[in-house]
Every structure is written in C-alpha cells, then in structure tokens.
Design a protein around this motif. Structure first.
Motif, PDB file in Angstrom:
ATOM      1  N   TYR A   1       0.830  -1.204   0.000  1.00  0.00           N
ATOM      2  CA  TYR A   1       0.000   0.000   0.000  1.00  0.00           C
ATOM      3  C   TYR A   1       0.870   1.263   0.000  1.00  0.00           C
ATOM      4  O   TYR A   1       0.645   2.175  -0.791  1.00  0.00           O
ATOM      5  CB  TYR A   1      -0.939   0.013   1.215  1.00  0.00           C
ATOM      6  CG  TYR A   1      -1.863   1.199   1.209  1.00  0.00           C
ATOM      7  CD1 TYR A   1      -3.111   1.117   0.606  1.00  0.00           C
ATOM      8  CD2 TYR A   1      -1.501   2.410   1.790  1.00  0.00           C
ATOM      9  CE1 TYR A   1      -3.966   2.208   0.571  1.00  0.00           C
ATOM     10  CE2 TYR A   1      -2.341   3.508   1.765  1.00  0.00           C
ATOM     11  CZ  TYR A   1      -3.572   3.395   1.153  1.00  0.00           C
ATOM     12  OH  TYR A   1      -4.405   4.494   1.115  1.00  0.00           O
ATOM     13  N   VAL A   2       1.853   1.301   0.894  1.00  0.00           N
ATOM     14  CA  VAL A   2       2.709   2.494   0.999  1.00  0.00           C
ATOM     15  C   VAL A   2       3.451   2.746  -0.307  1.00  0.00           C
ATOM     16  O   VAL A   2       3.513   3.885  -0.788  1.00  0.00           O
ATOM     17  CB  VAL A   2       3.692   2.375   2.184  1.00  0.00           C
ATOM     18  CG1 VAL A   2       4.703   3.521   2.174  1.00  0.00           C
ATOM     19  CG2 VAL A   2       2.934   2.355   3.512  1.00  0.00           C
TER      20      VAL A   2
ATOM     21  N   THR B   1       2.703   1.607  -3.459  1.00  0.00           N
ATOM     22  CA  THR B   1       1.846   1.888  -4.622  1.00  0.00           C
ATOM     23  C   THR B   1       1.052   3.181  -4.463  1.00  0.00           C
ATOM     24  O   THR B   1       0.890   3.916  -5.426  1.00  0.00           O
ATOM     25  CB  THR B   1       0.871   0.731  -4.915  1.00  0.00           C
ATOM     26  OG1 THR B   1       0.037   0.500  -3.779  1.00  0.00           O
ATOM     27  CG2 THR B   1       1.619  -0.530  -5.293  1.00  0.00           C
ATOM     28  N   GLN B   2       0.578   3.465  -3.260  1.00  0.00           N
ATOM     29  CA  GLN B   2      -0.248   4.660  -3.045  1.00  0.00           C
ATOM     30  C   GLN B   2       0.575   5.883  -2.640  1.00  0.00           C
ATOM     31  O   GLN B   2       0.064   6.998  -2.641  1.00  0.00           O
ATOM     32  CB  GLN B   2      -1.324   4.392  -1.983  1.00  0.00           C
ATOM     33  CG  GLN B   2      -2.256   3.255  -2.331  1.00  0.00           C
ATOM     34  CD  GLN B   2      -3.009   3.501  -3.613  1.00  0.00           C
ATOM     35  OE1 GLN B   2      -3.519   4.580  -3.857  1.00  0.00           O
ATOM     36  NE2 GLN B   2      -3.076   2.477  -4.456  1.00  0.00           N
ATOM     37  N   ARG B   3       1.825   5.630  -2.238  1.00  0.00           N
ATOM     38  CA  ARG B   3       2.724   6.710  -1.798  1.00  0.00           C
ATOM     39  C   ARG B   3       2.151   7.482  -0.619  1.00  0.00           C
ATOM     40  O   ARG B   3       2.256   8.702  -0.524  1.00  0.00           O
ATOM     41  CB  ARG B   3       3.048   7.652  -2.959  1.00  0.00           C
ATOM     42  CG  ARG B   3       3.735   6.919  -4.093  1.00  0.00           C
ATOM     43  CD  ARG B   3       3.782   7.739  -5.348  1.00  0.00           C
ATOM     44  NE  ARG B   3       4.302   6.938  -6.438  1.00  0.00           N
ATOM     45  CZ  ARG B   3       5.473   7.160  -7.020  1.00  0.00           C
ATOM     46  NH1 ARG B   3       6.209   8.146  -6.634  1.00  0.00           N
ATOM     47  NH2 ARG B   3       5.876   6.374  -7.981  1.00  0.00           N
ATOM     48  N   LEU B   4       1.549   6.723   0.280  1.00  0.00           N
ATOM     49  CA  LEU B   4       0.965   7.271   1.497  1.00  0.00           C
ATOM     50  C   LEU B   4       1.411   6.417   2.671  1.00  0.00           C
ATOM     51  O   LEU B   4       1.399   5.195   2.588  1.00  0.00           O
ATOM     52  CB  LEU B   4      -0.570   7.241   1.433  1.00  0.00           C
ATOM     53  CG  LEU B   4      -1.247   8.111   0.390  1.00  0.00           C
ATOM     54  CD1 LEU B   4      -2.726   7.747   0.284  1.00  0.00           C
ATOM     55  CD2 LEU B   4      -1.091   9.580   0.755  1.00  0.00           C
ATOM     56  N   LEU B   5       1.784   7.076   3.775  1.00  0.00           N
ATOM     57  CA  LEU B   5       2.092   6.345   4.995  1.00  0.00           C
ATOM     58  C   LEU B   5       0.786   6.083   5.731  1.00  0.00           C
ATOM     59  O   LEU B   5      -0.113   6.916   5.733  1.00  0.00           O
ATOM     60  CB  LEU B   5       3.016   7.151   5.906  1.00  0.00           C
ATOM     61  CG  LEU B   5       4.464   7.275   5.491  1.00  0.00           C
ATOM     62  CD1 LEU B   5       5.226   8.070   6.533  1.00  0.00           C
ATOM     63  CD2 LEU B   5       5.103   5.917   5.305  1.00  0.00           C
ATOM     64  N   ILE B   6       0.702   4.953   6.364  1.00  0.00           N
ATOM     65  CA  ILE B   6      -0.498   4.583   7.092  1.00  0.00           C
ATOM     66  C   ILE B   6      -0.320   4.896   8.571  1.00  0.00           C
ATOM     67  O   ILE B   6       0.731   4.628   9.151  1.00  0.00           O
ATOM     68  CB  ILE B   6      -0.793   3.080   6.941  1.00  0.00           C
ATOM     69  CG1 ILE B   6      -1.001   2.725   5.472  1.00  0.00           C
ATOM     70  CG2 ILE B   6      -1.996   2.665   7.782  1.00  0.00           C
ATOM     71  CD1 ILE B   6      -1.055   1.227   5.202  1.00  0.00           C
TER      72      ILE B   6
ATOM     73  N   GLU C   1       9.834   5.540   7.181  1.00  0.00           N
ATOM     74  CA  GLU C   1       9.455   6.499   6.144  1.00  0.00           C
ATOM     75  C   GLU C   1      10.589   6.765   5.162  1.00  0.00           C
ATOM     76  O   GLU C   1      10.381   6.750   3.943  1.00  0.00           O
ATOM     77  CB  GLU C   1       8.979   7.816   6.752  1.00  0.00           C
ATOM     78  CG  GLU C   1       8.571   8.825   5.700  1.00  0.00           C
ATOM     79  CD  GLU C   1       7.977  10.099   6.262  1.00  0.00           C
ATOM     80  OE1 GLU C   1       7.492  10.902   5.452  1.00  0.00           O
ATOM     81  OE2 GLU C   1       7.995  10.294   7.490  1.00  0.00           O
ATOM     82  N   GLU C   2      11.786   6.978   5.652  1.00  0.00           N
ATOM     83  CA  GLU C   2      12.911   7.269   4.763  1.00  0.00           C
ATOM     84  C   GLU C   2      13.186   6.092   3.822  1.00  0.00           C
ATOM     85  O   GLU C   2      13.452   6.283   2.635  1.00  0.00           O
ATOM     86  CB  GLU C   2      14.160   7.596   5.584  1.00  0.00           C
ATOM     87  CG  GLU C   2      15.325   8.061   4.742  1.00  0.00           C
ATOM     88  CD  GLU C   2      16.519   8.466   5.589  1.00  0.00           C
ATOM     89  OE1 GLU C   2      17.645   8.232   5.120  1.00  0.00           O
ATOM     90  OE2 GLU C   2      16.329   9.003   6.697  1.00  0.00           O
ATOM     91  N   ASN C   3      13.094   4.877   4.335  1.00  0.00           N
ATOM     92  CA  ASN C   3      13.301   3.694   3.495  1.00  0.00           C
ATOM     93  C   ASN C   3      12.207   3.570   2.438  1.00  0.00           C
ATOM     94  O   ASN C   3      12.476   3.205   1.297  1.00  0.00           O
ATOM     95  CB  ASN C   3      13.362   2.433   4.353  1.00  0.00           C
ATOM     96  CG  ASN C   3      14.616   2.387   5.195  1.00  0.00           C
ATOM     97  OD1 ASN C   3      15.647   2.938   4.835  1.00  0.00           O
ATOM     98  ND2 ASN C   3      14.525   1.744   6.342  1.00  0.00           N
TER      99      ASN C   3
END
Length: 115
Positions: free
Chosen positions: A60-61, A63-68, A99-101
C-alpha cells in the motif's frame, strides 16, 4: 519525488472482531478493512496473519505513496483490546521509522519505471 519530502499520511481504522468458530470456540480478530479486510487472529499464535498484514502495508505504501497511521476503534478494557492497542502502537512506530526507506524505494521504483 525528493528523498527529503515527507510522504502524506492516511488514517486506517482497526476493529476488534469477536466470532465463534465452527467448534464453538471464541475467535478474536484484529481487522483492517482498508487493506483488503486483512485479519490477524489475536486468539491464535500463528505468524502468517502478521506477515500478510506487513505485506499489505508495504504494498500500500509503495503503490499509493501514502504512509499509514492506524487507529483502534472503541475503548474496551479487555485483554484482546490491550493486545490490539499495543500492536497498533508498534505498527505506527515501525511505519514512521521506515518512512525514509519507503521514500528510497519509491524513488528506485520511479527510476526503474523511467528506464
């Protein structure tokens, strides 16, 4: 995307689901409906459910480029609720620390797609 740009965040609710299995035993699940309704059976010590959750978070992170950010619904005072609450805290901490990874992987993926 620059490596120092923060990823936006999305909130996903977590529910505790209590069911009875075919043998009449109580089954308690940690459920994230926003990730294909992935379930972790809290009343079982198998690790396959957790691996599936981590895989879905990762996919998800990227493909969507969003953190959960997970939020646990309700405020019960049961043992399973406490376990779920601890799991949510640990997941949110791991995602934040990664996040950085995630950013680096997204940049690498973009570079591979542009070749």
């Amino acid at each position: 995307m620059e490596s120092n740009a923060d990823l936006e965040k999305v909130v996903m609710n977590v529910e505790i689901e209590e069911l009875e299995n075919e043998l009449g035993n109580k089954v308690v699940n940690f459920v994230v409906k926003d990730l294909d309704t992935v379930r972790i059976e809290l009343s079982n010590s198998e690790v396959d459910d957790i691996k599936e959750l981590f895989d879905k978070i990762f996919d998800y992170v990227i493909t969507q480029r969003l953190l959960i950010t997970f939020e646990l619904e309700g405020n019960e005072s049961s043992l399973f609720f406490e376990v779920a609450s601890d799991l949510v805290k640990h997941l949110n901490n791991e995602i934040e620390q990664s996040e950085e990874n995630f950013q680096k992987l997204i940049i690498m993926q973009d570079g591979a797609n542009n070749d």
